[in-house]
Write a protein that holds these residues in place. Structure first.
Motif, mmCIF file in Angstrom:
data_model
loop_
_atom_site.group_PDB
_atom_site.id
_atom_site.type_symbol
_atom_site.label_atom_id
_atom_site.label_comp_id
_atom_site.label_asym_id
_atom_site.label_seq_id
_atom_site.Cartn_x
_atom_site.Cartn_y
_atom_site.Cartn_z
ATOM 1 N N ASP A 102 -36.894 43.383 22.120
ATOM 2 C CA ASP A 102 -37.601 42.435 22.975
ATOM 3 C C ASP A 102 -38.060 43.077 24.283
ATOM 4 O O ASP A 102 -39.210 42.924 24.683
ATOM 5 C CB ASP A 102 -36.696 41.233 23.273
ATOM 6 C CG ASP A 102 -37.442 40.135 24.016
ATOM 7 O OD1 ASP A 102 -38.217 39.414 23.371
ATOM 8 O OD2 ASP A 102 -37.243 40.007 25.244
ATOM 9 N N ARG A 103 -37.180 43.810 24.959
ATOM 10 C CA ARG A 103 -37.472 44.290 26.309
ATOM 11 C C ARG A 103 -38.317 45.564 26.338
ATOM 12 O O ARG A 103 -38.849 45.898 27.384
ATOM 13 C CB ARG A 103 -36.177 44.511 27.096
ATOM 14 C CG ARG A 103 -35.293 43.274 27.179
ATOM 15 C CD ARG A 103 -36.017 42.013 27.596
ATOM 16 N NE ARG A 103 -36.358 42.058 29.010
ATOM 17 C CZ ARG A 103 -37.254 41.283 29.589
ATOM 18 N NH1 ARG A 103 -37.911 40.388 28.892
ATOM 19 N NH2 ARG A 103 -37.507 41.377 30.867
ATOM 20 N N THR A 104 -38.406 46.284 25.232
ATOM 21 C CA THR A 104 -39.289 47.462 25.212
ATOM 22 C C THR A 104 -40.636 47.127 24.579
ATOM 23 O O THR A 104 -41.522 47.968 24.539
ATOM 24 C CB THR A 104 -38.652 48.655 24.462
ATOM 25 O OG1 THR A 104 -38.466 48.301 23.091
ATOM 26 C CG2 THR A 104 -37.329 49.075 25.099
ATOM 27 N N ARG A 105 -40.790 45.895 24.120
ATOM 28 C CA ARG A 105 -42.046 45.484 23.477
ATOM 29 C C ARG A 105 -43.247 45.524 24.427
ATOM 30 O O ARG A 105 -44.327 45.956 24.013
ATOM 31 C CB ARG A 105 -41.910 44.100 22.855
ATOM 32 C CG ARG A 105 -43.168 43.672 22.087
ATOM 33 C CD ARG A 105 -42.893 42.502 21.172
ATOM 34 N NE ARG A 105 -44.074 42.075 20.470
ATOM 35 C CZ ARG A 105 -44.610 42.694 19.421
ATOM 36 N NH1 ARG A 105 -44.053 43.818 18.983
ATOM 37 N NH2 ARG A 105 -45.687 42.220 18.830
ATOM 38 N N PRO A 106 -43.135 45.088 25.693
ATOM 39 C CA PRO A 106 -44.313 45.148 26.566
ATOM 40 C C PRO A 106 -44.894 46.570 26.682
ATOM 41 O O PRO A 106 -46.111 46.733 26.670
ATOM 42 C CB PRO A 106 -43.790 44.641 27.907
ATOM 43 C CG PRO A 106 -42.664 43.722 27.534
ATOM 44 C CD PRO A 106 -42.010 44.390 26.353
ATOM 45 N N ALA A 107 -44.032 47.577 26.765
ATOM 46 C CA ALA A 107 -44.525 48.955 26.826
ATOM 47 C C ALA A 107 -45.172 49.345 25.491
ATOM 48 O O ALA A 107 -46.194 50.037 25.458
ATOM 49 C CB ALA A 107 -43.393 49.918 27.180
ATOM 50 N N TYR A 108 -44.579 48.891 24.392
ATOM 51 C CA TYR A 108 -45.157 49.129 23.063
ATOM 52 C C TYR A 108 -46.560 48.517 22.984
ATOM 53 O O TYR A 108 -47.513 49.172 22.556
ATOM 54 C CB TYR A 108 -44.234 48.529 21.996
ATOM 55 C CG TYR A 108 -44.849 48.420 20.622
ATOM 56 C CD1 TYR A 108 -44.862 49.512 19.763
ATOM 57 C CD2 TYR A 108 -45.415 47.225 20.183
ATOM 58 C CE1 TYR A 108 -45.422 49.418 18.500
ATOM 59 C CE2 TYR A 108 -45.969 47.114 18.916
ATOM 60 C CZ TYR A 108 -45.970 48.212 18.073
ATOM 61 O OH TYR A 108 -46.527 48.114 16.825
#
Length: 149
Positions: A102-108
């Motif tokens: 969830d929390r690394t998705r924005p960078a992805y």
């Protein structure tokens, strides 16, 4: 008895209409759990190693970050009937999986859509990766110890 689930669907916290993924529920397998945690840990290190260059717009680094994120998604398996002596390890795996995904998705998404990671999403991803690794590393060690590795 409660009905058994075949899959677990996770939703993206920042956009609850968006599905992060649908993941299988399987009979507990200690070796598979360990291997999934190792894959997740290695993917998080790959993501962290490529984050600076992704912020600079390096296409190779963004691709490595995206590939590692997809690898974390691929390591998503939930286990049914976890033995009591594995319950804490399974819980930490579950928390690490959900939080990191969830929390690394924005960078992805930033890499995928813009070809680079902006400053805000860089900071979010870096802290999520470091927080997850601080929980996951000892959990991988505990699982390895239980398996005699």
């Amino acid at each position: 008895p409660a009905p058994t689930l075949d899959v677990v669907t996770l939703y993206y916290r920042s956009n609850p209409n968006e599905i992060l993924g649908t993941f299988p529920v399987k009979v507990f397998d200690a070796n598979a759990l360990y291997n999934n945690m190792v894959r997740m840990r290695n993917s998080l290190y790959t993501m962290r190693d490529n984050l600076d260059a992704s912020r600079s717009g390096d296409a190779t680094a963004c691709n490595a970050y995206k590939g590692a994120y997809e690898s974390i998604k691929a390591s998503g398996v939930f286990y049914d009937e976890v033995p009591a002596d594995w319950a804490e390890i399974d819980l930490y795996y579950f928390l690490s999986f959900v939080y990191s995904l969830d929390r690394t998705r924005p960078a992805y998404l930033s890499c995928r859509d813009a070809g680079q990671v902006d400053e805000f999403n860089y900071g979010l991803a870096l802290s999520a990766i470091n927080d997850t690794l601080s929980l996951l590393e000892p959990t991988v060690g505990a699982a390895a110890s239980k398996l005699g590795l």
